[in-house]
Design a protein around this motif. Sequence first.
Motif, PDB file in Angstrom:
ATOM      1  N   THR A 143       0.828  -1.209   0.000  1.00 15.00           N
ATOM      2  CA  THR A 143       0.000   0.000   0.000  1.00 15.00           C
ATOM      3  C   THR A 143       0.860   1.255   0.000  1.00 15.00           C
ATOM      4  N   LYS A 172      -3.969   1.352  -3.954  1.00 16.80           N
ATOM      5  CA  LYS A 172      -4.910   1.888  -2.974  1.00 16.80           C
ATOM      6  C   LYS A 172      -4.698   3.386  -2.918  1.00 16.80           C
ATOM      7  N   LEU A 226      -7.350  12.467   6.094  1.00 15.06           N
ATOM      8  CA  LEU A 226      -8.263  12.829   7.176  1.00 15.06           C
ATOM      9  C   LEU A 226      -7.772  14.098   7.868  1.00 15.06           C
ATOM     10  N   ASP A 227      -6.932  14.849   7.200  1.00 16.66           N
ATOM     11  CA  ASP A 227      -6.379  16.039   7.829  1.00 16.66           C
ATOM     12  C   ASP A 227      -7.292  17.250   7.686  1.00 16.66           C
ATOM     13  N   VAL A 275     -15.637   6.741  11.618  1.00  8.72           N
ATOM     14  CA  VAL A 275     -15.244   5.739  10.627  1.00  8.72           C
ATOM     15  C   VAL A 275     -15.448   4.346  11.226  1.00  8.72           C
ATOM     16  N   HIS A 276     -16.222   3.520  10.529  1.00 11.04           N
ATOM     17  CA  HIS A 276     -16.435   2.130  10.917  1.00 11.04           C
ATOM     18  C   HIS A 276     -15.844   1.222   9.844  1.00 11.04           C
ATOM     19  N   PHE A 301     -15.235   0.438   4.422  1.00  9.32           N
ATOM     20  CA  PHE A 301     -15.409   1.537   5.360  1.00  9.32           C
ATOM     21  C   PHE A 301     -16.865   2.005   5.320  1.00  9.32           C
ATOM     22  N   ALA A 313     -12.756  -0.825   0.567  1.00 10.72           N
ATOM     23  CA  ALA A 313     -11.497  -0.751   1.308  1.00 10.72           C
ATOM     24  C   ALA A 313     -10.343  -1.395   0.542  1.00 10.72           C
ATOM     25  N   MET A 335      -7.506   3.813   1.237  1.00 10.59           N
ATOM     26  CA  MET A 335      -7.117   3.806   2.658  1.00 10.59           C
ATOM     27  C   MET A 335      -7.241   5.241   3.157  1.00 10.59           C
ATOM     28  N   LEU A 336      -7.433   5.368   4.450  1.00  5.66           N
ATOM     29  CA  LEU A 336      -7.549   6.686   5.061  1.00  5.66           C
ATOM     30  C   LEU A 336      -6.196   7.054   5.656  1.00  5.66           C
ATOM     31  N   GLN A 337      -5.781   8.273   5.475  1.00  7.24           N
ATOM     32  CA  GLN A 337      -4.452   8.669   5.939  1.00  7.24           C
ATOM     33  C   GLN A 337      -4.486   9.963   6.726  1.00  7.24           C
ATOM     34  N   ALA A 338      -3.615  10.040   7.702  1.00  7.12           N
ATOM     35  CA  ALA A 338      -3.518  11.265   8.488  1.00  7.12           C
ATOM     36  C   ALA A 338      -2.119  11.387   9.057  1.00  7.12           C
ATOM     37  N   THR A 339      -1.723  12.613   9.320  1.00 11.14           N
ATOM     38  CA  THR A 339      -0.520  12.866  10.099  1.00 11.14           C
ATOM     39  C   THR A 339      -0.970  13.400  11.446  1.00 11.14           C
TER      40      THR A 339
END
Lengths: 252, 252
Positions: free
Chosen positions: A31, A84, A89-90, A192-193, A214, A237, A241-245
């Motif tokens: 990924t 992916k 999510l920022d 988020v589930h 998701f 999914a 993918m969900l990403q954040a810092t």
Amino acid sequence: MTTAGGAGGATARSRAEHARRVADVLRQQITGGRFGHGLLPDERTLGTELAASRNVIREALGLLRSEGLITRRQGVGTIVVMPKYGHGLDRLAGLAEALTGYGPVTNEVRAARTISNPPAAVAERLELEPGTDVVYIERLRRLGGLPLSLDTTYLAPDIGANLLGHDLAGRDLFALIEETTGRRLGQAEVSVHAVNAGPDTAGLLQIEPGAAVFAIERLTRLADGRPVDAESVHIRADRLMLQATLHRSAPD
Amino acid sequence: MTTAGGAGGATARSRAEHARRVADVLRQQITGGRFGHGLLPDERTLGTELAASRNVIREALGLLRSEGLITRRQGVGTIVVMPKYGHGLDRLAGLAEALTGYGPVTNEVRAARTISNPPAAVAERLELEPGTDVVYIERLRRLGGLPLSLDTTYLAPDIGANLLGHDLAGRDLFALIEETTGRRLGQAEVSVHAVNAGPDTAGLLQIEPGAAVFAIERLTRLADGRPVDAESVHIRADRLMLQATLHRSAPD
């Protein structure tokens, strides 16, 4: 102790554990784009790189195949099924905004209408009097022609009614709301589930029933705090993918 | 048009669509704590509140049962299986920190040792020379006695070695890293996946194989930017949801 698997015993149990750990490392590589769209190294090479036996490598590849991440192609080897995409999510962004550059996002508009007797919970969530009309919009979103997500939303009537005549097939609702109201969106509360897709959702998203997806609940507010857009989004999914810092210091 | 289901036709297809939409509303109510630990209203009441027929309500409840969210108890009715805890994605926190107040978090330490030949991808991710020792820690976390997540991590050797003598059963690694180094953590890059649990993961988490779980990759850095903690965490999605408040304005 020379491997992540550890015990060295050849029992099925310790092999399953080692395979799970190897799959975790491989998932991150896949990924993360390490193999791009392309081919994974052969089992021998993977074994060397991952300090694992051929049997463990095979079992780890089996786990990732069952996740839909990789597939075996006759005469070619093991390949990554598809990249992916990362959805940040920022900050608050529509899916089309977030996926700019990955390919054309199109929307099949499956419903777009006023509902005169919405569920009480929807009216409550939008802080409307019970029984107030709401606007319901349901769209199946495709990226590069393949289903990515099923987006359903209930909108406050004054906001929603102005959207019905617009290009719902081509545009993000967030951008349309800001254009038609002349006001900025403020913030959204997101939950988020991860769920197993039901048959109807699976059919629309063209995945197996039971595949992990998701399920995202997002309540979006105008800048003045008023909730106007109560979404429920199911996202494949295997494609996103969900990403954040995240930062250690408290935000306040 | 009086219902969210719309078409009014009594075909199985339109009923499945309507049930999916009703399930979305109910999921939000359940996970939002509307019914607490308790009892859902009876089908007739739900039908009125959700503007849906008994058949649609039954099908929607079936979807949520298969997600593990609710169950039917003989002579009682439909009840919420357990509350879903919210884990914030707004700042970097360990699971025990994040779940403060929900109940005691305990960790079964399944592995805690130095690995002398880690996978090349792990060394690379931690920006170590190939072949450098790393420390591997694997913990099964329980909240209120029930499995919540399986946390596996590879740590830079100088950081990890100092953790091995500490209370790994009772403490968050983040807090231990900050204590033993005397330095603050900085930020982490997080990727969230939804996957069907493999047999080994499912067995440890006490869920059905194939159940949807979160698979989270998190690379945590010290405040100076050095990556020290490369985690792969599998979390029961019937017990936890991820939450964030997103803002429309760009962060920069």
